[in-house]
Design an enzyme around this catalytic site. Structure first.
Site, PDB file in Angstrom:
ATOM      1  N   THR A 166       0.837  -1.184   0.000  1.00 40.38           N
ATOM      2  CA  THR A 166       0.000   0.000   0.000  1.00 40.38           C
ATOM      3  C   THR A 166       0.884   1.251   0.000  1.00 40.38           C
ATOM      4  O   THR A 166       2.104   1.174   0.021  1.00 40.38           O
ATOM      5  CB  THR A 166      -0.979  -0.035   1.200  1.00 40.38           C
ATOM      6  OG1 THR A 166      -1.709  -1.277   1.157  1.00 40.38           O
ATOM      7  CG2 THR A 166      -1.995   1.083   1.175  1.00 40.38           C
ATOM      8  N   THR A 220      -4.247   1.673  -2.295  1.00 44.26           N
ATOM      9  CA  THR A 220      -3.712   0.312  -2.336  1.00 44.26           C
ATOM     10  C   THR A 220      -4.206  -0.460  -3.549  1.00 44.26           C
ATOM     11  O   THR A 220      -5.249  -0.137  -4.128  1.00 44.26           O
ATOM     12  CB  THR A 220      -4.118  -0.458  -1.053  1.00 44.26           C
ATOM     13  OG1 THR A 220      -3.431  -1.698  -1.002  1.00 44.26           O
ATOM     14  CG2 THR A 220      -5.613  -0.705  -1.004  1.00 44.26           C
ATOM     15  N   GLU A 274      -7.885  -7.426  -4.052  1.00 46.50           N
ATOM     16  CA  GLU A 274      -8.520  -7.142  -2.765  1.00 46.50           C
ATOM     17  C   GLU A 274      -9.492  -8.222  -2.299  1.00 46.50           C
ATOM     18  O   GLU A 274      -9.917  -8.195  -1.131  1.00 46.50           O
ATOM     19  CB  GLU A 274      -9.265  -5.807  -2.830  1.00 46.50           C
ATOM     20  CG  GLU A 274      -8.376  -4.602  -3.019  1.00 46.50           C
ATOM     21  CD  GLU A 274      -7.516  -4.294  -1.817  1.00 46.50           C
ATOM     22  OE1 GLU A 274      -7.643  -4.993  -0.797  1.00 46.50           O
ATOM     23  OE2 GLU A 274      -6.709  -3.354  -1.905  1.00 46.50           O
ATOM     24  N   ASP A 279      -8.889  -9.698   0.991  1.00 45.69           N
ATOM     25  CA  ASP A 279      -9.167  -8.972   2.224  1.00 45.69           C
ATOM     26  C   ASP A 279     -10.525  -9.336   2.825  1.00 45.69           C
ATOM     27  O   ASP A 279     -10.835  -8.916   3.943  1.00 45.69           O
ATOM     28  CB  ASP A 279      -9.100  -7.464   1.986  1.00 45.69           C
ATOM     29  CG  ASP A 279      -7.686  -6.927   2.165  1.00 45.69           C
ATOM     30  OD1 ASP A 279      -6.792  -7.723   2.501  1.00 45.69           O
ATOM     31  OD2 ASP A 279      -7.476  -5.720   1.972  1.00 45.69           O
ATOM     32  N   GLY A 330       1.465  -0.753   4.879  1.00 49.38           N
ATOM     33  CA  GLY A 330       2.025  -1.780   5.750  1.00 49.38           C
ATOM     34  C   GLY A 330       1.087  -2.912   6.086  1.00 49.38           C
ATOM     35  O   GLY A 330       1.262  -3.562   7.117  1.00 49.38           O
TER      36      GLY A 330
END
Length: 576
Positions: free
Chosen positions: A387, A405, A426, A429, A478
């Site tokens: 990111t 990101t 993504e 996630d 991070g």
């Protein structure tokens, strides 16, 4: 530890017995967020400061300010340029979250341009035959990609907050993409690291492996396809990406490679304006990210816990011990409760309550670690380091704290042919399997399960801190460590460190599981490390860490200070 579990259950019942669990901002995107009381600063800096991870991006923002743009126009320029020069971390194939402060009326708003799941999302696509997560489909190729939010978010910023036409703010990125730039060592390294996956997709090979190999240092690298895509976005706004030529090419490329995007998925994307999380900590006003970010809730919970201690009077070991224990408890709640506020109800009244924090505080022993195994047990993996973040304050005092990101390094590695757009990954996630870790080691519940049009939970935590005499704009990349890095940045700002001191300070991180403290080499002296170990903490040195970018404003002297993380050699914080 039954007291902790009983406290959580009892307080949740008390808070919910008188009201329905709070579901934040589930309204149409065109309606502005109902912001808290305006926070107007009665002075203007008279000059601007920008800190980003790449000098091309910082300069692009300053160029747009010089043309009469404001901080929000500069944010568009920085974000679009990062898409060209730093695709390993962000891009128009991904998304962003931003906290904005408008100087004229003090309005603060959170812009949610997070990616969304497609209508045809099917959980079985992300599972192996044995029911375990299929990480290849979740991290590589078109099935791993949510519908991008960044292009819509940039158009939204221009239409609602900027002063310049969108095409003017995109012009620096378009010029760099067309004329070329020299890729830095980090980008070359990212392409080299992901080369095997890049080679699976012909358009990715064409873009990232010129002459069949990663680009070389000093080699001029052009991206005409992305230049054209940015031009269409600048000319037509939302429709220039989500309808028409670009949209058709995106859908065709994704479906040809086994994905399931449709034209309606793109046309249906909506930017969301939400109310930021705002809290007071020791006389400082912290404005941070609400769900679908998990970061602001966790930071607020940690600060609420720490507000019961006088950290300044403690030695380094005991101060660190209390921060670690607060991190542990906040990440436990992160895993249980949080998700997309348009889809799930979350007990935010509880999680943000100082009374709840007081109860958690009572479970922390002054000199002994609480094993995470004494809380509901699950397993985690390594937190990641991806990111990007940038911070902007303009001459009028407008502020943008923006985190962007594409998720994992180089996102999905899949470039949609003819667009230059590197898609995100993504989908990883989401909690594809409840209480099984994603690539960052974060756990999740049904609250973060995938569903059509749903935003996946994020760790992005763009934040602004207002004090009596100082303002700080703080954020970091991070992975799961974003949350703790921003927390430590806020604490450092409150302790009086300047921008360079905040960005460069050594870091540590605990995320409940795995039950260990990740430590940057040199963060603790030998005595502190030994004391923490004797308290029961397991310390593990790790690198790399996210590249934080900070701008501070001294209200007494009207001085701006911008600093990029010294860990990233090509970053630039600049005051102009």
């Amino acid at each position: 530890m039954k007291c902790l579990l009983n406290w959580r259950v009892t307080l949740l019942g008390l808070l919910l017995s008188g009201s329905v669990a709070y579901a934040a901002d589930s309204r149409p995107p065109a309606s502005p967020a109902a912001a808290p009381a305006a926070h107007v600063i009665d002075r203007r800096p008279g000059h601007a400061g920008i800190a980003s991870a790449n000098f091309h991006a910082t300069q692009a923002g300053l160029d747009v300010l010089a043309k009469g743009g404001n901080a929000f126009d500069a944010a568009i320029a920085v974000a679009a340029t990062l898409s060209v020069v730093e695709p390993e971390s962000s891009g128009i194939g991904g998304g962003f979250m931003a906290v904005l402060h408008r100087a004229g009326d003090g309005r603060e708003v959170f812009i949610d341009a997070r990616e969304t799941a497609v209508a045809a999302v099917n959980l079985r696509d992300y599972l192996n035959p044995d029911g375990s997560p299929n990480r290849d489909n979740a991290l590589n190729g078109p099935l791993s990609a949510g519908i991008p939010g960044q292009p819509a978010g940039l158009a939204w910023l221009a239409a609602h907050y900027g002063k310049l036409p969108l095409k003017e703010s995109l012009a620096p990125a378009i010029r760099i993409a067309r004329d070329g730039f020299e890729p830095d060592r980090r980008l070359i390294g990212a392409i080299t690291d992901r080369e095997k996956d890049i080679r699976r997709w012909p358009a990715s090979v064409a873009k990232y492996l010129p002459n069949g190999q990663p680009p070389l240092a000093g080699q001029l690298w052009r991206d005409p396809d992305q230049a054209r895509t940015l031009e269409l976005l600048g000319e037509h706004g939302f429709d220039g990406f989500y309808r028409g030529e670009t949209a058709s090419r995106l859908v065709a490329a994704v479906r040809a490679a086994g994905g399931n995007w449709t034209a309606k998925d793109l046309e249906s994307y909506q930017v969301k304006e939400r109310t930021p999380i705002t809290l007071d900590y020791r006389g400082y006003r912290v404005v941070t990210a609400p769900p679908a970010s998990s970061g602001g809730v966790a930071v607020a919970e940690i600060l609420n816990i720490l507000s019961g201690y006088d950290l300044a009077k403690l030695d380094e070991a005991h101060r660190t011990h209390l921060i670690i224990e607060a991190m542990r408890r906040a990440f436990r709640d992160h895993n249980d409760y949080l998700g997309d506020p348009d889809f799930v109800q979350m007990p935010l009244d509880m999680l943000l309550s100082p009374y709840y924090a007081a109860g958690l505080r009572q479970t922390i022993l002054a000199d002994k670690a609480t094993p995470s195994s004494m809380l509901p047990v699950s397993a985690g993996a390594e937190p990641g380091m991806h990111t990007t973040h940038f911070s902007v304050i303009d001459a009028d005092g407008n502020i943008a704290s923006v985190t962007l990101t594409v998720n994992y390094t180089m996102g999905s590695t899949f470039v949609a042919a003819g667009t230059g757009v590197l898609l995100n990954d993504e989908m990883d996630d989401f909690a594809l399997v409840p209480n099984k870790p994603n690539v960052y080691g974060l756990l999740g519940s049904a609250a973060n399960a995938p569903a059509p049009g749903k935003r996946m939970l994020s760790s992005m935590t763009p934040s602004i801190v207002f004090g009596k005499d100082r303002v700080g704009v703080i954020g970091s990349p991070g992975g799961s460590t974003i949350i703790t890095q921003v927390l430590e940045g806020i604490l450092a700002f409150i302790d009086g460190k300047d921008a360079a001191g905040i960005a460069g300070q050594k870091r540590f991180h605990h995320q409940y599981m795995p039950d260990r403290v990740d430590v940057e080499p040199g963060a603790f002296d030998a005595a502190t490390a030994d004391a923490l170990t004797r308290m029961g903490h397991t310390l593990k040195e790790r690198n790399p860490w996210g590249y934080m970018n900070v701008v501070t404003w001294d209200l007494k002297t009207n001085k701006l200070d911008a600093a990029s993380d010294p860990r990233r050699e090509s970053g630039l914080g600049k005051v102009q």
